[in-house]
Design an enzyme around this catalytic site. Structure first.
Site, short mmCIF file in Angstrom:
data_model
loop_
_atom_site.label_atom_id
_atom_site.label_comp_id
_atom_site.label_asym_id
_atom_site.label_seq_id
_atom_site.Cartn_x
_atom_site.Cartn_y
_atom_site.Cartn_z
N HIS A 360 64.05 69.24 77.99
CA HIS A 360 64.71 68.65 77.53
C HIS A 360 66.24 69.77 77.30
O HIS A 360 65.63 69.07 76.10
CB HIS A 360 64.94 66.94 77.57
CG HIS A 360 66.51 66.55 77.85
ND1 HIS A 360 66.71 66.44 78.87
CD2 HIS A 360 67.71 66.19 76.80
CE1 HIS A 360 67.71 65.67 79.39
NE2 HIS A 360 68.43 65.59 77.78
N ALA A 361 67.07 69.64 77.30
CA ALA A 361 68.36 70.87 76.68
C ALA A 361 68.84 70.35 75.34
O ALA A 361 68.80 69.46 75.35
CB ALA A 361 68.60 70.96 77.68
N HIS A 390 77.47 73.12 77.25
CA HIS A 390 77.26 71.84 77.17
C HIS A 390 76.51 71.66 76.03
O HIS A 390 76.88 72.23 74.81
CB HIS A 390 76.62 70.64 77.91
CG HIS A 390 76.38 69.52 77.02
ND1 HIS A 390 76.72 68.32 77.88
CD2 HIS A 390 75.48 69.53 76.03
CE1 HIS A 390 76.61 67.66 76.75
NE2 HIS A 390 75.28 67.73 75.98
N GLU A 391 75.37 73.23 75.84
CA GLU A 391 74.94 73.17 74.03
C GLU A 391 75.27 74.06 73.41
O GLU A 391 75.49 73.57 72.72
CB GLU A 391 73.76 74.14 74.95
CG GLU A 391 72.05 72.88 75.49
CD GLU A 391 72.39 71.63 75.07
OE1 GLU A 391 72.55 71.19 73.62
OE2 GLU A 391 71.58 70.62 75.81
N HIS A 394 77.39 72.02 71.01
CA HIS A 394 76.99 71.45 70.47
C HIS A 394 77.01 72.18 68.83
O HIS A 394 77.30 72.20 67.86
CB HIS A 394 75.39 71.57 70.23
CG HIS A 394 75.85 70.21 71.31
ND1 HIS A 394 76.33 68.88 71.13
CD2 HIS A 394 75.10 69.29 72.47
CE1 HIS A 394 75.92 68.01 72.09
NE2 HIS A 394 75.05 67.84 72.62
N GLU A 418 78.98 65.26 72.43
CA GLU A 418 78.77 65.16 73.54
C GLU A 418 79.34 66.15 74.27
O GLU A 418 79.68 66.27 75.17
CB GLU A 418 78.27 64.24 74.27
CG GLU A 418 76.62 63.84 73.33
CD GLU A 418 75.70 64.32 73.46
OE1 GLU A 418 75.75 65.30 74.22
OE2 GLU A 418 75.19 64.53 72.49
N HIS A 520 65.46 59.99 77.71
CA HIS A 520 66.45 59.77 76.10
C HIS A 520 65.87 58.21 76.08
O HIS A 520 66.33 57.55 74.11
CB HIS A 520 68.03 59.51 76.43
CG HIS A 520 69.14 60.59 76.70
ND1 HIS A 520 69.14 61.47 77.24
CD2 HIS A 520 69.89 61.42 75.72
CE1 HIS A 520 69.16 63.30 77.76
NE2 HIS A 520 69.95 62.27 76.52
N TYR A 530 77.00 59.24 75.45
CA TYR A 530 77.66 60.14 77.03
C TYR A 530 78.58 59.96 77.73
O TYR A 530 79.55 60.36 78.32
CB TYR A 530 76.13 60.95 77.69
CG TYR A 530 74.86 61.56 77.17
CD1 TYR A 530 75.19 62.68 76.84
CD2 TYR A 530 73.96 61.02 76.36
CE1 TYR A 530 74.78 63.73 76.09
CE2 TYR A 530 73.22 61.54 76.24
CZ TYR A 530 73.69 62.59 75.82
OH TYR A 530 71.87 63.18 74.92
O1 X8Z Z 1 71.30 65.40 77.71
C1 X8Z Z 1 72.08 65.94 78.10
C2 X8Z Z 1 72.61 66.87 77.60
C3 X8Z Z 1 72.00 67.17 75.89
S1 X8Z Z 1 72.40 66.51 74.64
C4 X8Z Z 1 71.74 68.64 78.27
N1 X8Z Z 1 72.74 65.01 78.35
C5 X8Z Z 1 72.63 64.31 79.28
C6 X8Z Z 1 71.75 63.90 80.28
O2 X8Z Z 1 70.37 65.07 80.66
O3 X8Z Z 1 70.89 62.80 80.59
C7 X8Z Z 1 73.93 65.56 79.01
C8 X8Z Z 1 74.81 65.06 80.36
C9 X8Z Z 1 73.67 63.52 79.67
ZN ZN Z 2 74.66 67.18 74.27
#
Ligand code: X8Z
Ligand code: ZN
Length: 622
Positions: A360-361, A390-391, A394, A418, A520, A530
């Protein structure tokens, strides 16, 4: 508590260690440590000078802790083994104890009339722990073992489909590209077999963390999480409701249109024309972003958008490194300094073949200064092109506030963090893609393709909103005791249906724990951030385009290369959390409120078109 290093810097949790001073467990004050003895006359209570000295020490200790343990967490996330899990759990327990101890000590000053700056730092110490442990012997260790284990279970999850063991990336690719309902159902259900074993640990974690929150003076962890927004928690909950009211009409139109198109494509048996949408048909493992089914819902009789970004990236010979370089170049075009050499040496940009990693990024800052890195299993496609931006958002935020005091080295609130990279990515317009040579001049779609462009974007940005709301609505109900473990899964689906209007492709097994199959939840990353980000990134975009003197439609505006706007944006980022977020927001946008009207304006032409398309359909799902 679990120190969240991902997405934001370690400092979010308020951890730090300093230089060798307090980086061993034995050196840390026990969580139940008595408040520092008053220096002056005992009857007068603690003084402002003592509060100042306390904060100075707290920031130094947290900074040192952060520096010491960040590499341990990085190691675990980029090489999951029993040893790295154990090391991360041990480090997490120590960090939790330090943060909880400092938070408890800070309560000594609750009755002191402190200058605003000091009061703000005390408040941040008290509310900034994501998963707090109580001070009972062994609680921090147990909690840390659970959180590390949950993340590792998710990170190493797999499912054997047609005789082949597939990881999340591979399963996701099937969900994104297959149009075979039986296959979609099998893979969708298959991924969710990783999470039933998490349920008992998850429930135990909730119980311990709630005790931790109680000790810190909060009713429960929900209240504590909602206390990080510079306003009372109930007011913040009302803010979320208000924002959802502003944007939910957009979602209802989009849901209605997409359901109609899926009904045309799959027929009544698979996707009825009324009621909720089947979750596995939406092109994403969690139905959170739907752009992968754009070809199924593309408007008929209208010009399409004229290019497919994933294909253009492949045709142009992009590899993951080049994608990250392209993202970096956007930021430097705005006047940001290039990333340090160490970013390129130390980041994990592709999935290593020789070990398990948390794919997960995420974005990291390991020393709260210049050691920024990303960790991604990047593939060459449009989705990951956006995720790279996105990354990097951060990382550029982390660098912008690196000189702030330790407790301010984080976002103005977590939604800001975010929103940064996504705001930049809203400027990836056709004209921008032409500028960087990804599409030709002839491929720039004309005005008549606006609906196609907006529809594609809405499948990501509008479809996501009720998903984001669902995740933390569920978690809030779990954290405040409204939902008991035996109802975890039923309640998850009740909320998924209420907000998103979706249902699982078939009955869920009795032992299912579907929330655990979304990163998450086992990763303990709050999700409200988010939802806020998806609203605020459009506010940033609108403000930036106004500053740039843009007078066309918002979705055609790109601030690429605009150093004036870049300078103002970087100035906002540099503030970190040093001021209440409305003050920070005001510096760049001129408004002190989070506001859905920018996203509504952005999609306005599409909504008019959707309303028209939906004429004669009966919308809604109840
Ligand atoms: O988890 C993330 C990022 C890292 S903060 C990749 N996002 C959420 C997800 O993937 O569920 C970005 C958008 C929503
Ligand atoms: Zn993020």
């Amino acid at each position: 508590m679990k120190i969240r290093l991902t997405q934001v810097s370690a400092s979010v949790l308020g951890l730090a260690l300093l230089s060798g001073c307090v980086n061993k467990a034995e050196d840390l004050p026990p969580a139940e440590a008595p408040p520092p003895p008053p220096i002056a006359d005992a009857d007068d209570g603690p003084t402002v000078a003592e509060a100042e000295a306390f904060i100075e020490r707290a920031e130094a200790e947290l900074a040192a802790m952060s520096k010491e343990i960040s590499p341990i967490f990085w190691e675990q996330a980029t090489n999951i083994t029993d040893e790295t899990n154990a090391a991360a759990a041990e480090a997490g327990a120590r960090a939790t104890k330090l943060s909880v101890s400092l938070a408890n000590q800070s309560k000594t000053f609750n009755e002191v009339d402190l200058p605003a700056e000091l009061a703000r730092k005390m408040q941040r110490l008290q509310s900034g722990i994501t998963i707090p442990a109580p001070s009972a012997e062994g609680a921090a260790e147990e909690l840390s073992e659970i959180t590390t284990g949950l993340e590792a279970t998710y990170g190493t999850g797999s499912f054997t489909y047609k005789g082949e063991e597939l990881n999340l990336d591979q399963l996701s690719t099937i969900i994104e590209t297959s149009r075979d309902p039986d296959e979609l159902k099998a893979v969708w259900e298959g991924w969710r077999t990783i999470s039933p074993p998490m349920l008992v640990d998850y429930a135990r974690m909730v119980a311990i963390a709630n005790e931790g929150a109680n000790e810190l003076g909060y009713d429960n962890l929900k209240t504590m999480w909602l206390s990080t927004y510079d306003m009372p928690p109930e007011e913040m909950a009302d803010e979320v409701d208000r924002l959802w009211q502003q944007v939910s009409p957009l979602y209802e139109e989009l849901h209605c249109y997409v359901r109609g198109e899926l009904n045309d494509y799959y027929g009544d048996e698979i996707q009825p024309a009324t009621g909720p949408i089947r979750a596995d048909l939406l092109g994403n493992m969690w139905s959170q972003s739907w752009s992968n089914i754009y070809p199924l819902v593309e408007p008929e009789g209208l010009p399409g958008q004229g290019y497919n970004l994933s294909e253009e990236l492949v045709d142009a010979g992009y590899d993951p490194i080049r994608m990250v370089e392209t993202g970096e170049a956007f930021f430097t075009s705005l006047g940001f300094d290039p990333l340090p050499e160490t970013f390129w040496e130390r980041s994990m940009i592709v999935r290593p073949e020789d070990r398990e990693v948390v794919c997960h990024a995420s974005a990291w800052n390991l020393d709260d200064e210049e050691d920024v890195r990303i960790k991604m299993c990047t593939e060459v496609n449009a989705e990951d092109f956006y995720t790279v931006h996105h990354e990097l958002g951060h990382n550029f935020y982390q660098r912008a506030y690196k000189d702030a005091d330790y407790l301010y080295k984080t976002g103005a609130h977590d939604g800001f963090h975010e929103a940064v990279g996504d705001f930049i990515a809203l400027s990836i317009t056709p004209v921008y893609l032409e500028k960087i040579g990804l599409i030709s001049d002839a491929q720039i779609p004309g005005e008549d393709a606006d609906i196609a462009l907006l529809l594609n974007t809405s499948l990501d940005k509008i479809a996501f909103l009720p998903f984001a709301l669902t995740v933390d609505s569920w978690r809030w109900d779990v954290l405040d005791g409204t939902t008991e473990p035996e109802d975890y899964n039923r309640h998850w689906w009740a909320l998924r249906t209420k907000y998103q209007g979706i249902v699982p492709p078939g009955p869920r097994p009795e032992n299912a724990f579907d929330p655990g199959a979304k990163y998450h939840i086992p990763g303990n990353t709050p999700y409200l951030r988010y939802f806020l980000s998806y609203i605020m990134q459009f506010q940033f975009h609108k403000a930036a385009c106004e500053q740039a003197g843009w007078d066309g439609p918002l979705h055609r505006c790109s601030i690429y290369g605009n150093e004036e706007v870049g300078k103002r944006f970087e100035a906002m980022l540099a503030m970190g959390a040093s001021e209440p977020w409305p003050d920070v927001l005001e510096t760049f946008t001129g408004t002190r409120e989070m506001d859905g009207s920018a996203i509504v304006e952005y999609f306005d032409p599409l909504i008019t078109w959707l309303e028209d398309e939906n004429e004669g359909r009966s919308c809604g799902w109840n």
